[in-house]
Motif scaffolding. Structure first.
Motif, PDB file in Angstrom:
ATOM      1  N   GLN A  34     -56.600 -58.241  44.441  1.00 24.76           N
ATOM      2  CA  GLN A  34     -55.907 -57.644  43.297  1.00 24.76           C
ATOM      3  C   GLN A  34     -55.378 -58.675  42.308  1.00 24.76           C
ATOM      4  OE1 GLN A  34     -55.871 -54.133  42.994  1.00 24.76           O
ATOM      5  NE2 GLN A  34     -57.363 -54.540  44.609  1.00 24.76           N
ATOM      6  N   GLY A  35     -55.530 -59.974  42.606  1.00 27.88           N
ATOM      7  CA  GLY A  35     -55.024 -61.017  41.716  1.00 27.88           C
ATOM      8  C   GLY A  35     -55.633 -60.968  40.326  1.00 27.88           C
ATOM      9  N   PRO A  36     -56.967 -61.002  40.199  1.00 27.43           N
ATOM     10  CA  PRO A  36     -57.544 -60.908  38.863  1.00 27.43           C
ATOM     11  C   PRO A  36     -57.356 -59.484  38.337  1.00 27.43           C
ATOM     12  CG  PRO A  36     -59.284 -61.092  40.526  1.00 27.43           C
ATOM     13  CD  PRO A  36     -57.969 -61.208  41.237  1.00 27.43           C
ATOM     14  N   ARG A  37     -56.935 -59.383  37.085  1.00 26.27           N
ATOM     15  CA  ARG A  37     -56.610 -58.070  36.515  1.00 26.27           C
ATOM     16  C   ARG A  37     -57.449 -57.794  35.281  1.00 26.27           C
ATOM     17  NH1 ARG A  37     -50.171 -58.821  37.183  1.00 26.27           N
ATOM     18  NH2 ARG A  37     -50.157 -58.458  39.426  1.00 26.27           N
ATOM     19  N   PHE A  38     -57.657 -56.519  35.020  1.00 25.88           N
ATOM     20  CA  PHE A  38     -58.345 -56.128  33.796  1.00 25.88           C
ATOM     21  C   PHE A  38     -57.330 -56.141  32.665  1.00 25.88           C
ATOM     22  CE2 PHE A  38     -59.759 -53.301  30.509  1.00 25.88           C
ATOM     23  CZ  PHE A  38     -61.090 -53.648  30.370  1.00 25.88           C
ATOM     24  N   GLY A  39     -57.665 -56.872  31.622  1.00 27.42           N
ATOM     25  CA  GLY A  39     -56.809 -56.899  30.439  1.00 27.42           C
ATOM     26  C   GLY A  39     -57.569 -56.366  29.243  1.00 27.42           C
ATOM     27  N   CYS A  40     -58.414 -57.208  28.669  1.00 26.00           N
ATOM     28  CA  CYS A  40     -59.131 -56.825  27.454  1.00 26.00           C
ATOM     29  C   CYS A  40     -60.589 -56.445  27.714  1.00 26.00           C
ATOM     30  CB  CYS A  40     -59.084 -57.965  26.447  1.00 26.00           C
ATOM     31  SG  CYS A  40     -59.991 -59.447  26.984  1.00 26.00           S
ATOM     32  N   GLY A  41     -61.194 -56.946  28.776  1.00 22.12           N
ATOM     33  CA  GLY A  41     -62.596 -56.680  29.044  1.00 22.12           C
ATOM     34  C   GLY A  41     -63.545 -57.466  28.164  1.00 22.12           C
ATOM     35  N   LEU A  42     -63.003 -58.395  27.389  1.00 24.25           N
ATOM     36  CA  LEU A  42     -63.799 -59.186  26.455  1.00 24.25           C
ATOM     37  C   LEU A  42     -63.750 -60.680  26.749  1.00 24.25           C
ATOM     38  CD1 LEU A  42     -62.628 -57.394  23.188  1.00 24.25           C
ATOM     39  CD2 LEU A  42     -64.775 -57.022  24.430  1.00 24.25           C
TER      40      LEU A  42
END
Length: 160
Positions: A34-42
């Motif tokens: 779960q460390g890496p998170r979705f932010g912008c997707g870009l």
């Protein structure tokens, strides 16, 4: 669909996926970190940053099929229940406010310090291409500077 084998935080995972699936989705949904998170997707905000073979990489724009070698996420920095020095510095200096982007920040700084343990403030600033809406950049620099102080103290006295 095809089988792809990934080495994540020291463990091997084989997943049956569309090879073009972004690494971030595989890490979170199939591997369970779960460390890496979705932010912008870009690939711009940096919340999804992981370390692949020593380099900070934006996992939201990295096709899983292109990954070879070891992937390290925030969960993989700690060893035997002991936080990585960067993680501990983040706590000691109360870096996060909301904390959403901090996983990516820690990963970017960890990759930098692995290559350049004596990084200057300018190099630290240049490596932080992650976006923090809370503006904790000065706290980040303070936390990184404290790592240098701990290393200097350890060299002088033999302990921290």
């Amino acid at each position: 669909m095809s089988n792809v084998t990934l080495r994540v935080n020291g463990s091997t995972h084989t997943v049956d996926i569309d090879p073009s699936t972004p690494l971030l989705y595989i890490l979170r949904n199939d591997v369970g970190v779960q460390g890496p998170r979705f932010g912008c997707g870009l690939g711009q905000c940096g919340a999804c940053t992981v370390i692949i073979n020593g380099a900070a990489v934006r996992s939201c724009v990295t096709p899983t099929s292109s990954v070879t070698g070891e992937i390290t996420t925030l969960e993989g920095l700690a060893q035997d229940g002991t936080l990585d020095p960067v993680q501990q510095a983040w706590i000691d200096h109360q870096v996060p406010q909301c904390g959403y982007c901090q996983s990516g920040m820690i990963m970017a700084i960890s990759a930098l310090l692995e290559r350049r343990p004596d990084a200057t403030d300018e190099q630290v600033a240049a490596s932080i291409t992650n976006i923090c809406r809370c503006g904790t950049y000065e706290r980040i620099r303070s936390a990184v500077r404290s790592l240098d102080s701990a290393e200097d103290l350890e060299e002088e006295t033999g302990d921290v």
